[in-house]
Design a protein around this motif. Structure first.
Motif, PDB file in Angstrom:
ATOM      1  N   ILE A   1       0.832  -1.203   0.000  1.00 66.31           N
ATOM      2  CA  ILE A   1       0.000   0.000   0.000  1.00 66.31           C
ATOM      3  C   ILE A   1       0.868   1.256   0.000  1.00 66.31           C
ATOM      4  N   LEU A   2       1.898   1.259   0.847  1.00 66.59           N
ATOM      5  CA  LEU A   2       2.808   2.407   0.885  1.00 66.59           C
ATOM      6  C   LEU A   2       3.514   2.614  -0.453  1.00 66.59           C
ATOM      7  N   ASN A   3       3.923   1.533  -1.075  1.00 69.16           N
ATOM      8  CA  ASN A   3       4.582   1.626  -2.384  1.00 69.16           C
ATOM      9  C   ASN A   3       3.635   2.194  -3.439  1.00 69.16           C
ATOM     10  N   GLU A   4       2.376   1.762  -3.396  1.00 68.69           N
ATOM     11  CA  GLU A   4       1.390   2.285  -4.348  1.00 68.69           C
ATOM     12  C   GLU A   4       1.181   3.782  -4.141  1.00 68.69           C
ATOM     13  N   LYS A   5       1.049   4.179  -2.873  1.00 72.77           N
ATOM     14  CA  LYS A   5       0.854   5.599  -2.580  1.00 72.77           C
ATOM     15  C   LYS A   5       2.077   6.405  -3.006  1.00 72.77           C
ATOM     16  N   LEU A   6       3.253   5.880  -2.711  1.00 78.41           N
ATOM     17  CA  LEU A   6       4.482   6.566  -3.103  1.00 78.41           C
ATOM     18  C   LEU A   6       4.560   6.687  -4.623  1.00 78.41           C
ATOM     19  N   GLN A   7       4.175   5.644  -5.327  1.00 78.61           N
ATOM     20  CA  GLN A   7       4.202   5.692  -6.796  1.00 78.61           C
ATOM     21  C   GLN A   7       3.230   6.738  -7.326  1.00 78.61           C
ATOM     22  N   ARG A   8       2.056   6.864  -6.692  1.00 79.32           N
ATOM     23  CA  ARG A   8       1.093   7.895  -7.109  1.00 79.32           C
ATOM     24  C   ARG A   8       1.670   9.298  -6.891  1.00 79.32           C
ATOM     25  N   VAL A   9       2.344   9.481  -5.756  1.00 80.52           N
ATOM     26  CA  VAL A   9       2.969  10.780  -5.477  1.00 80.52           C
ATOM     27  C   VAL A   9       4.044  11.069  -6.520  1.00 80.52           C
ATOM     28  N   ILE A  10       4.864  10.086  -6.816  1.00 78.48           N
ATOM     29  CA  ILE A  10       5.927  10.261  -7.821  1.00 78.48           C
ATOM     30  C   ILE A  10       5.317  10.575  -9.186  1.00 78.48           C
ATOM     31  N   ASP A  11       4.245   9.867  -9.547  1.00 81.17           N
ATOM     32  CA  ASP A  11       3.588  10.112 -10.830  1.00 81.17           C
ATOM     33  C   ASP A  11       3.032  11.530 -10.905  1.00 81.17           C
ATOM     34  N   LYS A  12       2.412  11.988  -9.823  1.00 78.70           N
ATOM     35  CA  LYS A  12       1.877  13.356  -9.790  1.00 78.70           C
ATOM     36  C   LYS A  12       3.005  14.375  -9.900  1.00 78.70           C
ATOM     37  N   GLN A  13       4.094  14.130  -9.175  1.00 79.87           N
ATOM     38  CA  GLN A  13       5.240  15.040  -9.247  1.00 79.87           C
ATOM     39  C   GLN A  13       5.790  15.094 -10.663  1.00 79.87           C
ATOM     40  N   THR A  14       5.841  13.955 -11.310  1.00 82.76           N
ATOM     41  CA  THR A  14       6.324  13.901 -12.689  1.00 82.76           C
ATOM     42  C   THR A  14       5.409  14.709 -13.599  1.00 82.76           C
ATOM     43  N   GLU A  15       4.099  14.541 -13.441  1.00 81.20           N
ATOM     44  CA  GLU A  15       3.138  15.314 -14.236  1.00 81.20           C
ATOM     45  C   GLU A  15       3.334  16.808 -14.013  1.00 81.20           C
ATOM     46  N   HIS A  16       3.497  17.203 -12.759  1.00 79.42           N
ATOM     47  CA  HIS A  16       3.677  18.620 -12.449  1.00 79.42           C
ATOM     48  C   HIS A  16       4.984  19.144 -13.019  1.00 79.42           C
ATOM     49  N   THR A  17       6.023  18.343 -12.966  1.00 79.74           N
ATOM     50  CA  THR A  17       7.320  18.755 -13.509  1.00 79.74           C
ATOM     51  C   THR A  17       7.217  18.960 -15.013  1.00 79.74           C
ATOM     52  N   ILE A  18       6.531  18.048 -15.688  1.00 73.48           N
ATOM     53  CA  ILE A  18       6.350  18.167 -17.140  1.00 73.48           C
ATOM     54  C   ILE A  18       5.526  19.409 -17.466  1.00 73.48           C
ATOM     55  N   ALA A  19       4.449  19.627 -16.717  1.00 72.86           N
ATOM     56  CA  ALA A  19       3.610  20.814 -16.945  1.00 72.86           C
ATOM     57  C   ALA A  19       4.418  22.089 -16.724  1.00 72.86           C
ATOM     58  N   LEU A  20       5.222  22.108 -15.682  1.00 67.65           N
ATOM     59  CA  LEU A  20       6.053  23.277 -15.394  1.00 67.65           C
ATOM     60  C   LEU A  20       7.061  23.516 -16.521  1.00 67.65           C
ATOM     61  N   ALA A  21       7.657  22.448 -17.019  1.00 68.54           N
ATOM     62  CA  ALA A  21       8.613  22.580 -18.121  1.00 68.54           C
ATOM     63  C   ALA A  21       7.913  23.132 -19.364  1.00 68.54           C
ATOM     64  N   ASN A  22       6.695  22.670 -19.641  1.00 68.19           N
ATOM     65  CA  ASN A  22       5.941  23.169 -20.788  1.00 68.19           C
ATOM     66  C   ASN A  22       5.596  24.647 -20.617  1.00 68.19           C
ATOM     67  N   HIS A  23       5.199  25.033 -19.423  1.00 69.58           N
ATOM     68  CA  HIS A  23       4.883  26.438 -19.171  1.00 69.58           C
ATOM     69  C   HIS A  23       6.129  27.311 -19.295  1.00 69.58           C
TER      70      HIS A  23
END
Length: 75
Positions: free
Chosen positions: A13-35
């Motif tokens: 469960i912790l690994n799944e939650k951590l992976q979701r956090v990492i995925d969200k951070q990745t999405e935000h990083t990509i969005a920030l790079a695009n902006h």
């Protein structure tokens, strides 16, 4: 990974939650790079427009200078 089933499930469960956090951070990083890239393009366009405005102002000043120089001679 822990050996008992409860610890294994908690770790999963912790690994799944951590992976979701990492995925969200990745999405935000990509969005920030695009902006950032968009802002860079806007800034470059702004600089080009500023340069064109300066050229137009200089051309207008030359035209006005020519017209003012001819006006007294024409009368």
């Amino acid at each position: 990974m822990p050996e008992d089933p409860i610890s294994q499930e908690m770790a999963r469960i912790l690994n799944e939650k951590l992976q979701r956090v990492i995925d969200k951070q990745t999405e935000h990083t990509i969005a920030l790079a695009n902006h950032t890239a968009s802002l860079d393009r806007l800034e470059k366009g702004q600089e080009q427009m500023k340069a064109a405005l300066t050229q137009h102002q200089e051309a207008l000043a030359q035209i006005l200078s020519i017209l003012r120089g001819k006006a007294p001679n024409a009368t």
